[in-house]
Design a protein around this motif. Structure first.
Motif, PDB file in Angstrom:
ATOM      1  N   VAL A   3       0.824  -1.039   0.155  1.00  0.00           N
ATOM      2  CA  VAL A   3       0.065   0.031   0.042  1.00  0.00           C
ATOM      3  C   VAL A   3       0.915   1.151  -0.099  1.00  0.00           C
ATOM      4  CG1 VAL A   3      -1.512   1.185   1.373  1.00  0.00           C
ATOM      5  CG2 VAL A   3      -1.875  -1.179   1.133  1.00  0.00           C
TER       6      VAL A   3
ATOM      7  N   LEU B  57      -4.332   5.539   1.678  1.00  0.00           N
ATOM      8  CA  LEU B  57      -5.179   5.069   0.301  1.00  0.00           C
ATOM      9  C   LEU B  57      -6.696   5.295   0.339  1.00  0.00           C
ATOM     10  CD1 LEU B  57      -5.029   3.696  -2.380  1.00  0.00           C
ATOM     11  CD2 LEU B  57      -5.504   1.615  -1.197  1.00  0.00           C
ATOM     12  N   THR B  58      -7.160   5.357   1.675  1.00  0.00           N
ATOM     13  CA  THR B  58      -8.704   5.663   1.499  1.00  0.00           C
ATOM     14  C   THR B  58      -8.886   6.897   1.514  1.00  0.00           C
ATOM     15  OG1 THR B  58      -9.056   3.448   3.025  1.00  0.00           O
ATOM     16  CG2 THR B  58     -10.704   5.376   3.110  1.00  0.00           C
TER      17      THR B  58
ATOM     18  N   VAL C  57      -7.724  -4.274   0.234  1.00  0.00           N
ATOM     19  CA  VAL C  57      -6.689  -3.726   1.220  1.00  0.00           C
ATOM     20  C   VAL C  57      -7.812  -3.665   2.510  1.00  0.00           C
ATOM     21  CG1 VAL C  57      -5.612  -1.940   2.499  1.00  0.00           C
ATOM     22  CG2 VAL C  57      -4.928  -2.686   0.102  1.00  0.00           C
ATOM     23  N   GLN C  58      -8.918  -3.116   2.050  1.00  0.00           N
ATOM     24  CA  GLN C  58     -10.184  -2.973   3.293  1.00  0.00           C
ATOM     25  C   GLN C  58     -10.320  -4.440   3.860  1.00  0.00           C
ATOM     26  OE1 GLN C  58     -11.019  -0.407   4.892  1.00  0.00           O
ATOM     27  NE2 GLN C  58      -9.915   0.925   3.857  1.00  0.00           N
TER      28      GLN C  58
ATOM     29  N   GLU D  12      -8.113  -1.109  -3.310  1.00  0.00           N
ATOM     30  CA  GLU D  12      -8.811  -0.548  -2.185  1.00  0.00           C
ATOM     31  C   GLU D  12      -9.553  -1.446  -1.432  1.00  0.00           C
ATOM     32  OE1 GLU D  12     -10.556   2.063   0.931  1.00  0.00           O
ATOM     33  OE2 GLU D  12      -8.519   1.582   0.056  1.00  0.00           O
ATOM     34  N   ASP D  13     -10.298  -1.999  -2.327  1.00  0.00           N
ATOM     35  CA  ASP D  13     -11.238  -3.106  -2.114  1.00  0.00           C
ATOM     36  C   ASP D  13     -10.518  -4.374  -1.386  1.00  0.00           C
ATOM     37  OD1 ASP D  13     -13.384  -1.521  -2.900  1.00  0.00           O
ATOM     38  OD2 ASP D  13     -13.609  -2.776  -4.455  1.00  0.00           O
TER      39      ASP D  13
ATOM     40  N   THR E 221       0.767   4.070  -3.071  1.00  0.00           N
ATOM     41  CA  THR E 221       0.115   5.551  -2.869  1.00  0.00           C
ATOM     42  C   THR E 221       1.392   6.415  -2.886  1.00  0.00           C
ATOM     43  OG1 THR E 221       0.555   5.039  -0.382  1.00  0.00           O
ATOM     44  CG2 THR E 221      -1.352   4.776  -1.032  1.00  0.00           C
TER      45      THR E 221
ATOM     46  N   ARG F 261      -7.207   9.142   0.019  1.00  0.00           N
ATOM     47  CA  ARG F 261      -6.886   9.362  -1.501  1.00  0.00           C
ATOM     48  C   ARG F 261      -8.239   9.165  -2.258  1.00  0.00           C
ATOM     49  NH1 ARG F 261      -1.726   8.956   0.414  1.00  0.00           N
ATOM     50  NH2 ARG F 261      -0.254  10.258  -0.560  1.00  0.00           N
ATOM     51  N   LEU F 262      -8.961   8.281  -1.862  1.00  0.00           N
ATOM     52  CA  LEU F 262     -10.125   7.975  -2.581  1.00  0.00           C
ATOM     53  C   LEU F 262     -11.517   8.659  -2.025  1.00  0.00           C
ATOM     54  CD1 LEU F 262      -9.153   4.143  -2.949  1.00  0.00           C
ATOM     55  CD2 LEU F 262      -9.808   5.600  -4.772  1.00  0.00           C
TER      56      LEU F 262
ATOM     57  N   GLN G 153      -9.547   1.463  -7.363  1.00  0.00           N
ATOM     58  CA  GLN G 153     -10.507   1.008  -6.292  1.00  0.00           C
ATOM     59  C   GLN G 153     -10.441  -0.469  -6.005  1.00  0.00           C
ATOM     60  OE1 GLN G 153     -13.017   3.210  -4.909  1.00  0.00           O
ATOM     61  NE2 GLN G 153     -13.007   1.239  -3.630  1.00  0.00           N
TER      62      GLN G 153
ATOM     63  N   ALA H  40      -3.447   1.999   4.950  1.00  0.00           N
ATOM     64  CA  ALA H  40      -4.704   1.949   4.419  1.00  0.00           C
ATOM     65  C   ALA H  40      -5.185   3.265   4.924  1.00  0.00           C
ATOM     66  CB  ALA H  40      -5.308   0.759   4.993  1.00  0.00           C
TER      67      ALA H  40
END
Length: 650
Positions: free
Chosen positions: A138, A184-185, A164-165, A161-162, A142, A187-188, A158, A181
């Protein structure tokens, strides 16, 4: 339509590469096949035939583990090789390596849909990966992502990100993973979730990285004061340990104070960094940025340019200079025009039914800068403008005996005194001219492509400007604000003159002689263009500043004196230009500031009076607000000439 065509071309290219790769597989030339698949995946990462061919290649090599050698990662590695290797590692079951390589691809080309792959979406994958490896992946991904992500990049990232979550859901006590995380989140755009993750990371492992990530998340979520508290607490903790890594956090604290409108409170943090790290790549530029926020003095922007010239590896100085110059007259764009003729031109162009064949007949009481006619005739070739008198001091006369005249006069009717440029020269200026630029040095550097043009052609372009480029911006300028294009052409023609015969020492050079002649010539937009070219030389060649200051102040003082008895339409723009040369004597800079402030106050007063009177804000109000800028409070204001106009539709 163009985007769809591009995608179609990329798919065709990928299909062609896959076809060649399969031929190579059939012939046993596996390295050759691997090269073509690396090209294919770069063109279309989601092409089904590509992934089928990768499986075929792995089988021919003896399995995915053996196929690794076909996509080596030693030395400088091709991005397509990295992406193919990620899929081979996934097929071999080395999920940590596969995720890490996919993150590297995202880092270097985030717009490509690297993460849109079936194996990354496996439901069992979060249980098969090491959270340490995912956290590192991650961080890698990023590192190349803007904050926040634009929509087209967010769609590509995306699925990563899914994934990683999903890993976070299994390893909610892994502080490093939570912190990464969060970045990254954030930034989204899910800033509330980013704060939640960062707060948990900070609670589990208070320290530098969780503090940085929490502050970033809080700032993005609209809680900057809380972010400051977190960061300042962390700096207080690490300061006794003399942890140099905290210097970047101190810069962030200082700049957050600036963003909150308290730049002076940020300066001590930067002074503290510079006391121990005088060559810190961000602290000195950030300090100039905060000083500019305190007083708005362009001297700090000049200091940024000087800093970057002395430290070309300190890219932050350049970034800050671009940000603070953006859309600022002369610092980042051509200054607008205020002539009554131009105001009427705008009204005619905005009127329904106006075309290039429309006729406009204008009669003005006093002569205006002749370049304003270039703008009128650029948009409306059949227009005529009649000047009925010449106010004193005569704006048609130069300040000094010229050796480079570009205008002649038949009474009040201006005529170009130089021939048009050669077509190739005009086209190169047309291709080079811009109404905006990143910084003053960037405008100067951009114009170097004009260095080889004959001096006569550059002078000819000043009074015979080419039409705007045939693109969206060019068409908009021609239809609505042609004066900006004329001014842009003149600016870049003068910048081209600034690059003429740079082998000649500045004193006695042709470029100095011509630019000074133009600056001290008849009152016109060319005066400003030449002044800007001289300013740009001063920004990039400090040894010329004293000489350039003498010439600029000569023009400024003449214009201020002239305005005691008549309108000087270029006065406010000249004053703004003077401020972009902070090496001028303080008294001259103060004069420039007073001229600008009085013009602003007058505009506000007249707009208020017009509103109280219920006037629609037409030509008369516009002329009054735009033209009158007296040199001193004691001098009477000259009254603007009345303008009459008649329209005839062809």
């Amino acid at each position: 339509m163009g985007h769809a065509d591009d995608e179609g071309d990329e798919r065709l290219a990928a299909e062609g590469e896959v076809a060649v790769a399969r031929l190579a597989i059939d012939s046993g030339d596996l390295p050759h096949a691997a090269d073509h698949l690396a090209d294919a995946i770069l063109a279309d990462p989601q092409l089904p035939e590509l992934h089928e061919a990768l499986a075929e290649l792995s089988a021919a090599a003896g399995g995915p583990a053996a196929a690794r050698e076909l996509f080596p990662l030693d030395g400088q590695v091709y991005l397509g090789t990295v992406a193919c290797r990620a899929h081979v590692e996934a097929a071999a079951g080395d999920w940590d390596t596969a995720v890490g390589l996919l993150a590297s691809a995202i880092q270097y080309e985030p717009a490509r849909p690297w993460a849109h792959t079936a194996w990354l979406a496996r439901e069992d994958l979060p249980a098969l990966v090491d959270p340490d490896a995912v956290a590192q992946a991650v961080a890698r991904a990023t590192g190349g992502l803007p904050d926040p992500l634009p929509t087209e990049l967010a769609d590509a990232v995306q699925p990563f990100e899914d994934f990683v979550q999903a890993v976070v859901a299994r390893h909610g006590d892994h502080a490093l993973l939570l912190a990464m995380a969060s970045g990254l989140t954030r930034r989204l755009g899910a800033t509330d979730r980013a704060v939640e993750l960062a707060e948990l990371a900070h609670l589990l492992a208070p320290g530098y990285l969780p503090s940085v990530m929490l502050g970033n998340a809080l700032r993005a979520h609209g809680r900057p004061e809380r972010a400051l508290a977190v960061w300042e607490a962390e700096l207080a903790r690490v300061e006794p340990e003399r942890d140099n890594s905290s210097s970047y956090l101190a810069v962030d604290v200082a700049e957050l104070y600036g963003a909150l409108g308290r730049p002076a409170d940020g300066l001590p943090w930067l002074d503290r960094v510079l006391a121990t790290e005088p060559d810190h790549p961000k602290a000195a530029p950030a300090r100039y940025g905060l000083l500019h926020a305190v007083d708005g003095d362009p001297a700090h922007l000049l200091a940024l340019a000087d800093h970057h010239r002395a430290h070309p590896d300190h890219e932050y100085a350049q970034d800050l200079l671009e940000r603070l110059s953006h859309r600022e007259p002369w610092l980042g764009m051509v200054s607008g025009a205020t002539e009554a003729t131009v105001n009427v031109l705008h009204q005619v162009l905005a009127a329904p039914g106006t075309t290039r064949d429309s006729e406009i007949e204008c009669s003005a009481s006093a002569v205006e800068p002749p370049s304003s006619l270039l703008a009128v005739r650029l948009a409306l070739p059949r227009a005529t403008v009649d000047y009925r008198s010449v106010a004193e001091p005569d704006p048609r006369l130069p300040l000094a005996e010229p050796t480079t005249p570009i205008w002649s006069w038949d009474g009040t009717d201006p005529r170009p005194a130089v021939a048009p440029p050669a077509p190739d020269s005009a086209e190169l200026v047309r291709d080079t001219a811009e109404i905006v630029w990143a910084t003053v040095p960037a405008a100067y550097d951009h114009a170097v492509r004009l260095a080889g043009l004959p001096l006569d052609d550059l002078l000819g372009t000043l009074v015979h400007p080419p039409t705007p480029r045939e693109d969206d911006l060019g068409r908009a300028l021609l239809a609505h604000q042609p004066e900006l294009w004329v001014r842009a052409v003149q600016v870049f023609a003068c910048l081209g003159i600034a690059h003429h015969r740079t082998d000649q020492p500045w004193e006695g050079s042709d470029r100095r002689r011509v630019l000074v002649d133009l600056l001290l010539g008849p009152e016109d937009w060319v005066v400003e263009a030449a002044g800007f070219a001289l300013v740009a030389i001063g920004w990039t060649h400090p040894e010329t500043r004293a000489d350039i200051a003498d010439r600029l102040r000569q023009r400024l003082h003449y214009s201020a004196r002239a305005h005691r008895t008549r309108v000087v339409t270029v006065l406010r723009s000249l004053a703004a230009l003077a401020l972009t040369a902070p090496w001028l004597p303080p008294a001259d800079l103060d004069l420039a500031r007073r001229l600008i402030e009085r013009a602003k106050a007058r505009e506000a007063r007249e707009a208020r009076e017009a509103a109280e009177a219920g006037e629609p804000g037409g030509a008369r109000a516009t002329e009054k607000a735009a033209e009158r800028e007296p040199a001193t409070e004691e001098q009477p204001e000259p009254r603007p000439g009345l303008l009459r106009r008649l329209f005839r539709r062809a």
